[in-house]
Design an enzyme around this catalytic site. Structure first.
Site, PDB file in Angstrom:
ATOM      1  N   GLY A   1      41.064  50.663  34.680  1.00 18.05           N
ATOM      2  CA  GLY A   1      40.368  50.103  35.841  1.00 18.05           C
ATOM      3  C   GLY A   1      39.010  49.531  35.485  1.00 18.05           C
ATOM      4  O   GLY A   1      38.658  48.417  35.879  1.00 18.05           O
TER       5      GLY A   1
ATOM      6  N   THR B   1      48.683  54.990  30.079  1.00 18.40           N
ATOM      7  CA  THR B   1      47.881  55.978  30.802  1.00 18.40           C
ATOM      8  C   THR B   1      48.065  55.838  32.302  1.00 18.40           C
ATOM      9  O   THR B   1      47.685  56.708  33.052  1.00 18.40           O
ATOM     10  CB  THR B   1      46.382  55.815  30.470  1.00 18.40           C
ATOM     11  OG1 THR B   1      46.045  54.434  30.619  1.00 18.40           O
ATOM     12  CG2 THR B   1      46.093  56.249  29.054  1.00 18.40           C
TER      13      THR B   1
ATOM     14  N   GLU C   1      31.922  29.251  15.252  1.00 16.88           N
ATOM     15  CA  GLU C   1      32.880  28.799  14.251  1.00 16.88           C
ATOM     16  C   GLU C   1      34.272  29.371  14.485  1.00 16.88           C
ATOM     17  O   GLU C   1      35.268  28.743  14.157  1.00 16.88           O
ATOM     18  CB  GLU C   1      32.375  29.195  12.862  1.00 16.88           C
ATOM     19  CG  GLU C   1      32.234  28.005  11.950  1.00 16.88           C
ATOM     20  CD  GLU C   1      31.688  28.393  10.594  1.00 16.88           C
ATOM     21  OE1 GLU C   1      32.455  28.348   9.630  1.00 16.88           O
ATOM     22  OE2 GLU C   1      30.505  28.748  10.507  1.00 16.88           O
TER      23      GLU C   1
END
Length: 445
Positions: free
Chosen positions: A145, A180, A255
């Protein structure tokens, strides 16, 4: 000076941040309390190098240019009381009182909004200490979250405030083994949609791929998050080595984009790393330049599960570290180019960008990884990475068809339309990858 500020958001971001700063400190010869190791008059990496990531105080102490943010206190309290508590300034560690409960909307709209001003103020202070800030390096997970919600909110705000500065992300992609929460596909799709136009380059790290590498290459039967984070830190260190030590390629953040991102939306390079060896196996392997270069093209050394043989390469950067000479690299690259498995898009020259940093890779003492003389990290923009989006989109569709868990998001002030908008954006991203992989001459018929 070309400083880089690291921003670690959420539990995954902060814990990966810990692993990274432990490794950076070791590489630059800085002790846990921020002072130099005995016998050093200045950190390793040369004046220009170390100061991109470390700020030197008037007392001769070196402080990371980093900010840790989480909506709940546990992980950041571990930093405050852990081994590196003296390395960080207390103001660099910011936490809220209640977590985002694996809900993007809480991290982005409600709980996250309460803390975001404080975080931006700290970033502003840190940016003021820099002579020539070149950009930001984010670490966060896409599935949690806080990592998804607050992470994307911060990226959005930074892109308005520091428009021209580069914003690179290391984003942890959710994996079935280490899931999870059930709503990870929602959070991933929502945060990718929000950050797509704000991040300049996103290196994805797929937990499943890292998990398999730990089991297969390092012989860890049940890898823990600290094993995974140790390996991720090794990869991040290799990607950033050219910023921190004298090197010839990717010496600044811009770069990376110039070398890897042909179109603004196609900014998700695939990262591969070799050799990944356990201490037991290291003594039996030679790890020549050509061996480690070839290993980068094997799916087993990639940080995201996908099959590059089915995709096409748009750009390739090979970043070598340690005992490497240019002649060996050129020979290794020639071998790779002659392989039929490595397909480039026809509108892009078959050039490989090569960078060599002569500082050998370091390994933290508690790590399962072996110390090696040379290593290579390959950053390649390939159409194969679209597999990762396809996987998460399918999971999103299965849940969203039943509107499962949507009320938790709407209850935090989010509109349901944002789900469909985000999903359409990712469908467009999948199409973008198909288009860039198509042969240019086919369009003429």
């Amino acid at each position: 000076m070309r400083e880089v500020i690291s921003i670690n958001v959420g539990q995954a971001g902060c814990q990966i941040g810990n692993a990274c700063w432990e490794l950076y400190s070791l590489e630059h010869g800085i002790k846990e309390d921020g002072h130099l190791e005995d016998g050093l008059s200045k950190p390793k990496g040369g004046e220009e190098g170390f100061s991109t990531f470390f700020h030197e105080t008037g007392y001769g102490k070196f402080v990371p240019r980093a900010i840790y943010v989480d909506l709940e206190p546990n992980v950041i309290d571990e930093v405050r009381t852990g081994r590196f508590k003296e390395l960080f300034h207390p103001e660099q560690l910011i936490n809220g009182k209640e977590d985002a409960a694996n809900n993007y909307a809480r991290g982005h709209y409600t709980v996250g909004r309460e803390i975001v001003d404080e975080v931006e103020e700290r970033i502003r202070k840190m940016a003021d200490q820099c002579d020539g800030l070149q950009g930001f390096l984010f670490t966060h997970s896409l599935g949690g979250g806080t990592g998804s919600g607050l992470g994307s909110l911060l990226l959005e705000n930074l892109s308005y405030e520091y428009g021209k500065k580069s914003k690179l992300e290391f984003a942890v992609y959710p994996a079935p083994q280490l899931s999870t929460s059930v709503v990870e596909p929602y959070n991933t799709v929502l945060t990718t949609h929000t950050t797509l136009e704000h991040a300049d380059c996103t290196f994805m790290v797929d937990n499943e791929a890292i998990y398999d590498i730990c089991k297969r290459n390092l012989g860890i039967s049940r890898p823990s998050f600290s094993n995974l984070n140790g390996l991720i830190a090794q990869v991040i260190s290799s990607v950033t080595a050219s910023l921190r030590f004298d090197g010839s390629l990717n010496v600044d953040l811009n770069e990376f984009q110039t070398n890897l991102v042909p179109y603004p939306r196609i900014h998700f390079p695939l990262v591969s790393y070799a050799p990944i060896l356990s201490k037991k196996r290291a003594t039996h392997e030679s790890n020549s330049v050509s061996e480690i270069t070839n290993a980068c093209f094997e799916p087993g050394n990639q940080m995201v599960k996908c099959d590059p043989t089915k995709g096409k390469y748009m750009a390739n950067c090979l970043l070598y570290r340690g005992d490497v000479v240019t002649r060996d690299v050129q020979r290794a690259v020639e071998q790779v180019k002659n392989k039929k498995t490595v397909q480039m898009v026809d509108w892009c020259p078959t050039g490989f960008k090569i960078g060599i940093c002569y500082e050998p890779p370091s390994v933290i003492p508690s790590s399962e990884l072996a110390n090696v003389d040379r290593a290579v990290c390959m950053l390649s923009n390939t159409t194969a990475i679209a597999d990762a989006w396809k996987r998460i989109d399918q999971k999103f569709d299965l849940m969203y068809a039943k509107r499962a868990f949507v009320h938790w998001y709407v209850g935090e002030g989010m509109e349901e339309g944002e789900f469909t908008e985000a999903r359409e954006d990712l469908a467009a991203l999948e199409r973008d990858y198909i288009e860039v992989g198509a042969d240019s001459y086919a369009e003429e018929f």
